[in-house]
Motif scaffolding. Sequence first.
Motif, PDB file in Angstrom:
ATOM      1  N   LEU A 120     -34.215  -7.344 -43.778  1.00 27.86           N
ATOM      2  CA  LEU A 120     -33.810  -7.655 -42.300  1.00 27.86           C
ATOM      3  C   LEU A 120     -32.098  -7.666 -42.246  1.00 27.86           C
ATOM      4  N   THR A 121     -31.635  -7.242 -41.187  1.00 26.86           N
ATOM      5  CA  THR A 121     -30.381  -7.358 -41.027  1.00 26.86           C
ATOM      6  C   THR A 121     -30.079  -8.428 -39.905  1.00 26.86           C
ATOM      7  N   PHE A 122     -29.289  -9.291 -40.134  1.00 32.51           N
ATOM      8  CA  PHE A 122     -29.068 -10.182 -38.935  1.00 32.51           C
ATOM      9  C   PHE A 122     -27.678 -10.350 -38.646  1.00 32.51           C
ATOM     10  N   SER A 123     -27.248 -10.301 -37.301  1.00 34.91           N
ATOM     11  CA  SER A 123     -26.070 -10.540 -36.567  1.00 34.91           C
ATOM     12  C   SER A 123     -25.952 -11.610 -35.558  1.00 34.91           C
ATOM     13  N   ILE A 124     -24.960 -12.600 -35.748  1.00 33.55           N
ATOM     14  CA  ILE A 124     -24.972 -13.575 -34.935  1.00 33.55           C
ATOM     15  C   ILE A 124     -23.620 -13.437 -33.994  1.00 33.55           C
ATOM     16  N   ARG A 125     -23.858 -13.873 -32.664  1.00 32.65           N
ATOM     17  CA  ARG A 125     -22.683 -13.781 -31.771  1.00 32.65           C
ATOM     18  C   ARG A 125     -22.529 -15.022 -31.197  1.00 32.65           C
ATOM     19  N   PRO A 126     -21.712 -15.797 -31.422  1.00 37.51           N
ATOM     20  CA  PRO A 126     -21.115 -17.207 -30.634  1.00 37.51           C
ATOM     21  C   PRO A 126     -20.561 -16.858 -29.466  1.00 37.51           C
ATOM     22  N   LEU A 127     -20.854 -17.312 -28.371  1.00 40.29           N
ATOM     23  CA  LEU A 127     -20.245 -17.120 -27.109  1.00 40.29           C
ATOM     24  C   LEU A 127     -19.775 -18.683 -26.586  1.00 40.29           C
ATOM     25  N   TYR A 128     -18.392 -18.748 -26.961  1.00 43.24           N
ATOM     26  CA  TYR A 128     -17.652 -19.852 -26.663  1.00 43.24           C
ATOM     27  C   TYR A 128     -17.115 -19.909 -25.309  1.00 43.24           C
ATOM     28  N   ASP A 129     -17.333 -18.805 -24.472  1.00 47.28           N
ATOM     29  CA  ASP A 129     -16.654 -18.861 -23.069  1.00 47.28           C
ATOM     30  C   ASP A 129     -17.953 -19.303 -22.192  1.00 47.28           C
ATOM     31  N   PRO A 166      -4.683  -7.143 -26.983  1.00 48.76           N
ATOM     32  CA  PRO A 166      -5.842  -6.853 -26.219  1.00 48.76           C
ATOM     33  C   PRO A 166      -7.122  -7.738 -26.301  1.00 48.76           C
ATOM     34  N   ARG A 167      -7.846  -8.207 -25.339  1.00 50.60           N
ATOM     35  CA  ARG A 167      -8.917  -8.989 -25.716  1.00 50.60           C
ATOM     36  C   ARG A 167      -9.872  -8.250 -25.743  1.00 50.60           C
ATOM     37  N   PRO A 168     -10.900  -8.499 -26.643  1.00 49.86           N
ATOM     38  CA  PRO A 168     -12.550  -7.685 -26.601  1.00 49.86           C
ATOM     39  C   PRO A 168     -13.089  -7.642 -25.351  1.00 49.86           C
ATOM     40  N   PRO A 169     -13.795  -6.579 -25.358  1.00 52.64           N
ATOM     41  CA  PRO A 169     -14.558  -6.309 -23.794  1.00 52.64           C
ATOM     42  C   PRO A 169     -15.641  -7.365 -23.656  1.00 52.64           C
ATOM     43  N   ALA A 170     -16.054  -7.931 -24.929  1.00 53.86           N
ATOM     44  CA  ALA A 170     -17.177  -9.101 -24.868  1.00 53.86           C
ATOM     45  C   ALA A 170     -16.758 -10.344 -24.968  1.00 53.86           C
ATOM     46  N   ASP A 183     -19.669 -11.637 -19.424  1.00 50.16           N
ATOM     47  CA  ASP A 183     -19.205 -10.095 -20.054  1.00 50.16           C
ATOM     48  C   ASP A 183     -18.636  -9.231 -19.010  1.00 50.16           C
ATOM     49  N   ALA A 184     -19.206  -9.030 -17.804  1.00 49.13           N
ATOM     50  CA  ALA A 184     -18.777  -8.360 -16.781  1.00 49.13           C
ATOM     51  C   ALA A 184     -17.539  -8.875 -16.368  1.00 49.13           C
ATOM     52  N   THR A 185     -17.342 -10.191 -16.096  1.00 47.05           N
ATOM     53  CA  THR A 185     -16.195 -10.808 -15.473  1.00 47.05           C
ATOM     54  C   THR A 185     -15.007 -10.509 -16.593  1.00 47.05           C
ATOM     55  N   VAL A 186     -15.125 -10.530 -17.841  1.00 46.70           N
ATOM     56  CA  VAL A 186     -14.250 -10.466 -18.623  1.00 46.70           C
ATOM     57  C   VAL A 186     -13.719  -9.061 -18.846  1.00 46.70           C
ATOM     58  N   ALA A 187     -14.715  -8.049 -18.733  1.00 47.17           N
ATOM     59  CA  ALA A 187     -14.357  -6.717 -18.845  1.00 47.17           C
ATOM     60  C   ALA A 187     -13.382  -6.299 -17.323  1.00 47.17           C
ATOM     61  N   ARG A 188     -13.831  -6.969 -16.265  1.00 46.53           N
ATOM     62  CA  ARG A 188     -12.914  -6.731 -15.124  1.00 46.53           C
ATOM     63  C   ARG A 188     -11.626  -7.272 -15.238  1.00 46.53           C
ATOM     64  N   LEU A 189     -11.682  -8.683 -15.660  1.00 43.56           N
ATOM     65  CA  LEU A 189     -10.227  -9.059 -15.906  1.00 43.56           C
ATOM     66  C   LEU A 189      -9.294  -8.078 -16.909  1.00 43.56           C
ATOM     67  N   GLU A 190      -9.948  -7.597 -17.873  1.00 49.87           N
ATOM     68  CA  GLU A 190      -9.065  -7.002 -18.881  1.00 49.87           C
ATOM     69  C   GLU A 190      -8.679  -5.743 -18.393  1.00 49.87           C
ATOM     70  N   ALA A 191      -9.533  -4.995 -17.454  1.00 52.93           N
ATOM     71  CA  ALA A 191      -9.186  -3.733 -16.846  1.00 52.93           C
ATOM     72  C   ALA A 191      -7.898  -4.077 -15.840  1.00 52.93           C
TER      73      ALA A 191
END
Length: 261
Positions: free
Chosen positions: A251-260, A63-67, A13-21
């Motif tokens: 309960l509320t469920f939220s899934i985040r796939p991380l393909y990178d 623009p790419r999302p920050p995450a 996430d930090a690398t993607v944020a730096r590249l986007e900036a």
Amino acid sequence: MPQTTAEIIADVDATVARLEAYRLELEARPVAHGYLEPGPSDDDELGGGFRLPTRPALTRHTPRPPASGTAFSIAGSELLEPKTPLSRPLFNPQPDWLAHVLTVTGSEAVLAQFRAAAAGTGRLSWGPDVTNREDLSRIFPVGDSRTAALIGQIVQTQTVLLAQETGSSSVPFDLNALCPMPLDLLSLGPASPMTQTWLWEHWGTSRPLRQVEVMDGHPKKITNHWSFSFWSADWTPWPALRAIATQWPDLTFSIRPLYDV
């Protein structure tokens, strides 16, 4: 020192944020090259001066999302009657393992109940149910006293082992603890087409989850969120997550796939 899944996700996430900036910074800079010099037209007079070069239009990228991944909410649904699958179940001998982050939100009391119910061994105990005397009687058909004593000893020993294994709770989130596979299918083994079909229809992945790790926040902060990462074989376990969301409507469920990753 090897990194945990949470540390790998944070680094990505930090690398993607730096590249986007950096991309946005480059886009804001004036273009030093790429001007087009137009040729003379029919309306131009000879010796009538010169034209300023024109700047070509720049193609703007979305623009790419920050995450490195998008979180999807999981809605429960009514349990439907099993249907014949439209395609063959996905079962690769060497699957691709995909990283995910699952976040569960709710009241502290319900969340504590869910965490207790979700803990498990993180594996499937393939083979016949050796705690059932009737199943063992079919394996050992001789009905004398020695055979009955042997069956009783096997049942007692296996019952103790299963209790110890269940109490160990080696992983914080176990699909088989919340969406268990029937014992009659476990007895067929992982290579059976019936077990593979059941896993694909009810879990959406062909194997138990791996590297399930809780992503702890501040130790003194009381929160109603519980996040953990895991790796699933070939696909996100959508059917299991929808069934779990149905079983736990508070309960509320939220899934985040991380393909990178």
